[in-house]
Scaffold this motif. Structure first.
Motif, PDB file in Angstrom:
ATOM      1  N   PRO A   7       0.887  -1.242  -0.047  1.00 64.29           N
ATOM      2  CA  PRO A   7      -0.060  -0.160   0.023  1.00 64.29           C
ATOM      3  C   PRO A   7       0.917   1.328  -0.067  1.00 64.29           C
ATOM      4  N   HIS A  31      -3.223   3.130  -6.514  1.00 67.41           N
ATOM      5  CA  HIS A  31      -2.449   1.918  -6.679  1.00 67.41           C
ATOM      6  C   HIS A  31      -2.574   1.317  -8.039  1.00 67.41           C
ATOM      7  N   PRO A  49       2.088   1.083  -5.223  1.00 72.88           N
ATOM      8  CA  PRO A  49       1.780   2.518  -5.487  1.00 72.88           C
ATOM      9  C   PRO A  49       1.649   2.734  -7.078  1.00 72.88           C
TER      10      PRO A  49
END
Length: 356
Positions: A7, A31, A49
């Motif tokens: 994340p 993302h 990301p």
């Protein structure tokens, strides 16, 4: 293969626009998914990301156009459920495209799991209003640095997403289409039935001509006789001739649309006669003049159903009926959108619910 998830840091999350400020294809989520094909196998599937891709200047996609993509959406229902619409159809078409372009297939189940992982992580990016959605763009490109015309040995498969509103500025209102009899998009035996980047590059010149004349999209004719209707730039095309639904057959130069198939299935379910057959542009123009042609509409993931109110051909404009939204266009739109957002029954099992 196990998909790893990385994340983005909370302070690096992007601001999300309000639903009424959304446009198509300009805003992207936090993302992306990526995996790499090297030494004969897919490796390291991961959600990371959103960020730039690094390519060697000799990457083969940049020189020989070996690249394909797909398009589907995630929908937020009123009760919070997240729906995908017939995603395995998109995975099947993705693999048909990669086979045609001599690229490595992606396991359909892994592909679906990657999309689900991405949607779960960016679930807050999914708009809350009907008509808005999260657009999902799976892509594959040849990344091997090599100059020489052959299939590449290395590839990148990635998926990006972004919240979108209506594809056309008109929204669900009739669009105007320009018939190109000078330029062509694809020929039978070529790559017209694959969702490859070159098809869209080939359409740009005529699309710009149409835009300058005030038309939204190009209606392509066949590349040999310039006589038979094929498809619109971003959509398959349908005609309501008297009380029959007619659409050109999938002859090798037309993209097999998921929404196209859904409209055909719905029409048969409702008892509407469907005929997949060649349609000449003269038949279209004559049908408009006689009144036998009651509606024209396009179908595609981006816009779902796009009614056509006007056709421009050989320097003359033809208005379809009174130029308003037709009965069948509205019915197909309401039914498909209703199923996508969980507001209508899904008798076909088209909906795939994402587990949050």
């Amino acid at each position: 293969m196990q998909i790893s998830v990385h994340p983005v840091a909370p302070e690096q999350r992007r601001p999300r626009p309000a639903d009424d400020q959304l446009v198509f294809g300009r805003i992207f989520s936090d993302h992306m998914f990526r995996m790499d094909y090297q030494e004969g196998a897919w490796q390291n599937p991961r959600v990371i990301p959103y960020g730039p891709l690094e390519l060697d200047p000799a990457a083969m996609v940049l020189h020989y156009g070996q690249g394909i993509f797909e398009g589907l959406k995630a929908y937020r229902c009123a009760d919070g459920r997240i729906h995908l619409f017939r995603p395995l159809k998109n995975m099947e078409r993705f693999n048909r495209s990669v086979r045609r372009m001599c690229m490595p297939e992606v396991d359909a189940q892994l592909h679906l799991e990657a999309i689900e992982a991405l949607v779960r992580l960016d679930v807050e990016w999914i708009p809350r209003s009907v008509g808005a959605s999260l657009y999902i763009r799976p892509t594959m490109i040849a990344s091997e640095p090599h100059l020489g015309v052959r299939p590449a040995a290395e590839y990148i498969h990635y998926i990006i997403t972004g919240p979108v509103g209506a594809y056309y500025p008109e929204g669900f209102n009739p669009i105007k289409i320009y018939v190109s009899d000078q330029y062509v998009r694809a020929v039978r035996g070529g790559v017209g039935e694959a969702k490859t980047m070159a098809n869209y590059a080939a359409s740009l010149f005529a699309a710009e001509l149409a835009k300058k004349k005030g038309y939204t999209q190009v209606l392509w004719l066949d590349a040999v006789e310039r006589r038979y209707v094929e498809e619109v730039g971003t959509m398959n095309i349908f005609f309501r001739l008297k009380d029959e639904l007619v659409t050109p057959p999938l002859s090798g130069s037309i993209l097999p649309g998921v929404t196209r198939e859904s409209v055909i299935d719905l029409a048969k379910h409702w008892g509407i006669a469907v005929n997949e057959r060649p349609v000449t542009i003269d038949e279209v123009i004559d049908g408009i003049a006689s009144g036998d042609l009651k509606e024209i509409f396009g179908t595609g993931t981006a816009a779902v159903i796009s009614p056509v109110g006007e056709v421009f051909y050989k320097e003359k404009s033809y208005v379809v009926q009174d130029g308003s939204v037709g009965e069948w266009s509205r019915r197909f739109y309401d039914e498909i959108v209703g199923i996508q957002y969980g507001e209508k029954e899904d008798p076909f099992g088209w909906i795939h619910q994402v587990t949050l």
